[in-house]
Design an enzyme around this catalytic site. Structure first.
Site, PDB file in Angstrom:
ATOM      1  N   SER A 211       0.864  -1.175   0.000  1.00 12.37           N
ATOM      2  CA  SER A 211       0.000   0.000   0.000  1.00 12.37           C
ATOM      3  C   SER A 211       0.897   1.221   0.000  1.00 12.37           C
ATOM      4  O   SER A 211       1.537   1.527   1.007  1.00 12.37           O
ATOM      5  CB  SER A 211      -0.903   0.012   1.236  1.00 12.37           C
ATOM      6  OG  SER A 211      -1.551   1.266   1.362  1.00 12.37           O
ATOM      7  N   THR A 212       0.994   1.908  -1.149  1.00  7.11           N
ATOM      8  CA  THR A 212       1.870   3.076  -1.212  1.00  7.11           C
ATOM      9  C   THR A 212       1.335   4.228  -0.376  1.00  7.11           C
ATOM     10  O   THR A 212       2.117   5.069   0.087  1.00  7.11           O
ATOM     11  CB  THR A 212       2.058   3.535  -2.670  1.00  7.11           C
ATOM     12  OG1 THR A 212       0.778   3.752  -3.273  1.00  7.11           O
ATOM     13  CG2 THR A 212       2.815   2.493  -3.472  1.00  7.11           C
ATOM     14  N   CYS A 213       0.007   4.292  -0.182  1.00 12.70           N
ATOM     15  CA  CYS A 213      -0.551   5.361   0.666  1.00 12.70           C
ATOM     16  C   CYS A 213      -0.064   5.221   2.104  1.00 12.70           C
ATOM     17  O   CYS A 213       0.175   6.212   2.791  1.00 12.70           O
ATOM     18  CB  CYS A 213      -2.076   5.329   0.635  1.00 12.70           C
ATOM     19  SG  CYS A 213      -2.786   5.738  -0.970  1.00 12.70           S
ATOM     20  N   GLU A 214       0.061   3.974   2.558  1.00 11.34           N
ATOM     21  CA  GLU A 214       0.506   3.710   3.926  1.00 11.34           C
ATOM     22  C   GLU A 214       1.975   3.325   3.991  1.00 11.34           C
ATOM     23  O   GLU A 214       2.497   3.056   5.072  1.00 11.34           O
ATOM     24  CB  GLU A 214      -0.347   2.586   4.527  1.00 11.34           C
ATOM     25  CG  GLU A 214      -1.834   2.927   4.598  1.00 11.34           C
ATOM     26  CD  GLU A 214      -2.671   1.755   5.071  1.00 11.34           C
ATOM     27  OE1 GLU A 214      -2.122   0.633   5.143  1.00 11.34           O
ATOM     28  OE2 GLU A 214      -3.860   1.954   5.371  1.00 11.34           O
TER      29      GLU A 214
END
Length: 249
Positions: A211-214
């Site tokens: 998860s690049t957002c996290e």
């Protein structure tokens, strides 16, 4: 920002005094050619260059030619005027991008005071803007944090770092981008397990996900380091988009 600019540009941005040798980071072939012309004796000049060199030079766009004399494209450089030609060519090439670089500097000064920029070396300015382009396995380990379901003693984590230790700098950048969307440091990230996969018969089949957002890597517990490495490499080199943006590496 991931921008690849020559040291020559960064030195101009911090106000360093430049020499012709610095221009090699922009066009090493041009530097070598002009230095060879300067150092040639008459015999070697005629043998190597003959009528091949004219009083003009191609600029960095690969198309535009700047003439130093009237009809310079059709006028061959002879041994007696070779030093004037090389001097003209050096000045032309070193000045051709000054307008664009000055525009970048003006934009930079809207954000960063000139007094601060004068305190930085060109390397420091590049790293503060772009991050460190050289990523090593130990750098990745320093940037890593663990969710509560894993720790540095977990089997999957130990296998992860043994697999990553086999990566070169390009592999490490791919690994970092797969997790965070960034190719350069600093970029901290997390490692977490995939719930329910411990000891599962699918552990050797399932791919890691991120998860690049996290900035989180979800890592299955694989049967071996070799399988861990193989699965990571497949994910790193075949997942070429972030959040379905379809943008290639």
């Amino acid at each position: 920002l991931t921008v690849s600019l020559a040291p020559y540009v960064w030195k101009l941005l911090v106000g360093d005094q430049l020499t012709w040798a610095d221009y090699a980071s922009v066009d090493e072939g041009c530097v070598t050619l002009l230095d060879s012309i300067d150092s040639s004796n008459e015999t070697s000049f005629e043998e190597r260059f003959g009528d091949c060199v004219t009083h003009s030079i191609t600029l960095c766009d690969g198309v535009t030619r700047e003439e130093f004399l009237r009809n310079g494209r059709q006028t061959s450089v002879v041994f007696s005027d070779r030093l004037k030609f090389s001097r003209d060519a050096r000045q032309c090439r070193m000045k051709e991008s000054l307008k664009q670089i000055e525009a970048i500097r003006k934009g930079l000064l809207f954000t960063v005071p000139a007094e601060v920029i004068r305190l930085l070396t060109w390397n420091e300015l590049e790293q503060k803007i772009c991050g460190n382009p050289r990523v090593t396995p130990s750098d990745l380990q320093d940037q890593c944090r663990y969710h509560t379901d894993v720790d540095e003693h977990s089997t999957r984590v130990q296998q992860l770092w043994e697999a990553v230790s086999r990566f070169d700098s390009v592999d490490c950048s791919r690994f970092l981008r797969f997790i965070t969307g960034r190719k350069r440091l600093p970029a901290s990230f997390w490692v977490a397990s995939i719930p329910g996969d411990e000891g599962s018969s699918t552990s050797g089949v399932q791919l890691p996900s991120a998860s690049t957002c996290e900035s989180t890597l979800y890592l299955p517990c694989y049967p071996s380091v070799d399988i861990t490495e193989s699965k990571l490499r497949y994910a790193m080199y075949n997942c070429l988009s972030i959040d379905a943006d379809n943008q290639p590496w």
